[in-house]
Design a protein around this motif. Sequence first.
Motif, PDB file in Angstrom:
ATOM      1  N   PHE A  28     -13.515   6.079   2.623  1.00  0.00           N
ATOM      2  CA  PHE A  28     -12.445   6.425   1.692  1.00  0.00           C
ATOM      3  C   PHE A  28     -12.495   7.883   1.278  1.00  0.00           C
ATOM      4  CE2 PHE A  28      -9.271   5.674  -1.397  1.00  0.00           C
ATOM      5  CZ  PHE A  28      -9.664   6.217  -2.608  1.00  0.00           C
ATOM      6  N   ASP A  29     -13.709   8.375   1.020  1.00  0.00           N
ATOM      7  CA  ASP A  29     -13.857   9.741   0.514  1.00  0.00           C
ATOM      8  C   ASP A  29     -13.275  10.787   1.458  1.00  0.00           C
ATOM      9  OD1 ASP A  29     -17.112   9.488  -1.164  1.00  0.00           O
ATOM     10  OD2 ASP A  29     -15.347   8.208  -1.180  1.00  0.00           O
ATOM     11  N   ASP A  30     -13.204  10.470   2.740  1.00  0.00           N
ATOM     12  CA  ASP A  30     -12.768  11.435   3.744  1.00  0.00           C
ATOM     13  C   ASP A  30     -11.248  11.537   3.868  1.00  0.00           C
ATOM     14  OD1 ASP A  30     -15.439  10.679   6.134  1.00  0.00           O
ATOM     15  OD2 ASP A  30     -15.406  11.909   4.313  1.00  0.00           O
ATOM     16  N   TYR A  31     -10.541  10.651   3.210  1.00  0.00           N
ATOM     17  CA  TYR A  31      -9.104  10.530   3.448  1.00  0.00           C
ATOM     18  C   TYR A  31      -8.266  11.003   2.260  1.00  0.00           C
ATOM     19  CZ  TYR A  31      -9.646   8.059   7.829  1.00  0.00           C
ATOM     20  OH  TYR A  31      -9.928   7.738   9.139  1.00  0.00           O
ATOM     21  N   HIS A  32      -7.188  11.697   2.609  1.00  0.00           N
ATOM     22  CA  HIS A  32      -6.132  11.963   1.639  1.00  0.00           C
ATOM     23  C   HIS A  32      -5.302  10.689   1.502  1.00  0.00           C
ATOM     24  CE1 HIS A  32      -7.337  15.917   2.872  1.00  0.00           C
ATOM     25  NE2 HIS A  32      -6.606  15.913   3.985  1.00  0.00           N
ATOM     26  N   ILE A  33      -4.780  10.464   0.305  1.00  0.00           N
ATOM     27  CA  ILE A  33      -3.944   9.289   0.077  1.00  0.00           C
ATOM     28  C   ILE A  33      -2.592   9.732  -0.464  1.00  0.00           C
ATOM     29  CG2 ILE A  33      -3.689   7.109  -1.149  1.00  0.00           C
ATOM     30  CD1 ILE A  33      -5.987   7.050   0.824  1.00  0.00           C
ATOM     31  N   GLY A  34      -1.564   9.175   0.113  1.00  0.00           N
ATOM     32  CA  GLY A  34      -0.214   9.484  -0.330  1.00  0.00           C
ATOM     33  C   GLY A  34       0.523   8.237  -0.776  1.00  0.00           C
ATOM     34  N   TRP A  35       1.484   8.428  -1.662  1.00  0.00           N
ATOM     35  CA  TRP A  35       2.410   7.365  -2.058  1.00  0.00           C
ATOM     36  C   TRP A  35       3.810   7.757  -1.592  1.00  0.00           C
ATOM     37  CZ3 TRP A  35       1.357   2.644  -3.966  1.00  0.00           C
ATOM     38  CH2 TRP A  35       0.114   2.420  -4.565  1.00  0.00           C
ATOM     39  N   PHE A  36       4.486   6.790  -1.018  1.00  0.00           N
ATOM     40  CA  PHE A  36       5.851   6.951  -0.573  1.00  0.00           C
ATOM     41  C   PHE A  36       6.672   5.792  -1.129  1.00  0.00           C
ATOM     42  CE2 PHE A  36       5.284  10.227   2.709  1.00  0.00           C
ATOM     43  CZ  PHE A  36       3.901  10.229   2.817  1.00  0.00           C
ATOM     44  N   ARG A  37       7.972   5.941  -1.122  1.00  0.00           N
ATOM     45  CA  ARG A  37       8.820   4.838  -1.569  1.00  0.00           C
ATOM     46  C   ARG A  37      10.081   4.782  -0.731  1.00  0.00           C
ATOM     47  NH1 ARG A  37      10.558   7.168  -7.587  1.00  0.00           N
ATOM     48  NH2 ARG A  37      11.976   8.823  -6.863  1.00  0.00           N
ATOM     49  N   GLN A  38      10.637   3.591  -0.655  1.00  0.00           N
ATOM     50  CA  GLN A  38      11.871   3.395   0.103  1.00  0.00           C
ATOM     51  C   GLN A  38      12.780   2.444  -0.656  1.00  0.00           C
ATOM     52  OE1 GLN A  38      11.373   2.091   4.175  1.00  0.00           O
ATOM     53  NE2 GLN A  38      13.356   2.958   4.729  1.00  0.00           N
ATOM     54  N   ALA A  39      13.936   2.956  -1.033  1.00  0.00           N
ATOM     55  CA  ALA A  39      14.947   2.144  -1.697  1.00  0.00           C
ATOM     56  C   ALA A  39      15.838   1.501  -0.641  1.00  0.00           C
ATOM     57  CB  ALA A  39      15.770   3.007  -2.638  1.00  0.00           C
ATOM     58  N   PRO A  40      16.503   0.395  -0.968  1.00  0.00           N
ATOM     59  CA  PRO A  40      17.367  -0.282   0.003  1.00  0.00           C
ATOM     60  C   PRO A  40      18.426   0.657   0.566  1.00  0.00           C
ATOM     61  CG  PRO A  40      17.036  -1.656  -1.918  1.00  0.00           C
ATOM     62  CD  PRO A  40      16.421  -0.336  -2.244  1.00  0.00           C
ATOM     63  N   GLY A  41      18.513   0.696   1.882  1.00  0.00           N
ATOM     64  CA  GLY A  41      19.525   1.507   2.536  1.00  0.00           C
ATOM     65  C   GLY A  41      19.232   2.988   2.572  1.00  0.00           C
ATOM     66  N   LYS A  42      18.047   3.382   2.126  1.00  0.00           N
ATOM     67  CA  LYS A  42      17.698   4.802   2.087  1.00  0.00           C
ATOM     68  C   LYS A  42      16.449   5.072   2.927  1.00  0.00           C
ATOM     69  CE  LYS A  42      19.773   5.780  -2.403  1.00  0.00           C
ATOM     70  NZ  LYS A  42      19.568   6.418  -3.727  1.00  0.00           N
TER      71      LYS A  42
END
Length: 125
Positions: A28-42
């Motif tokens: 885990f320590d070696d990795y960058h973590i990102g958050w993404f999101r997806q709305a319906p139809g987008k």
Amino acid sequence: VQLQASGGGLVQAGGSLRLSCAVSGFTFDDYHIGWFRQAPGKERDWVSCIGSSVGGRTYYADSVKGRFSISRDNAKNTVYLQMDDLKPEDTAVYFCAASRRYADCSMHGRLYDYWGQGTQVTVSS
């Protein structure tokens, strides 16, 4: 390799939620973590990311800056996304992803190697 996103739910506008991304199967320590999101139809949008090291640098999309906060607990292999002052336009499925490419985290989803299954966030007006 597994990323498990949780913590989504239904909340009224102005409310708060805290998402968690629990990671297993790699260092885990070696990795960058990102958050993404997806709305319906987008299309999928980048929300935030945190660099791999302890005290890793954090970045936010303009749309969430000042309202969302990302953090990581390397002892628990977990990244958190604290979401405050939620708005109806924050409604989406939220995904966490992991990358070890380059020196810092990225807003580009194509640079992430592993993805979680997503958690639904619904903000009512």
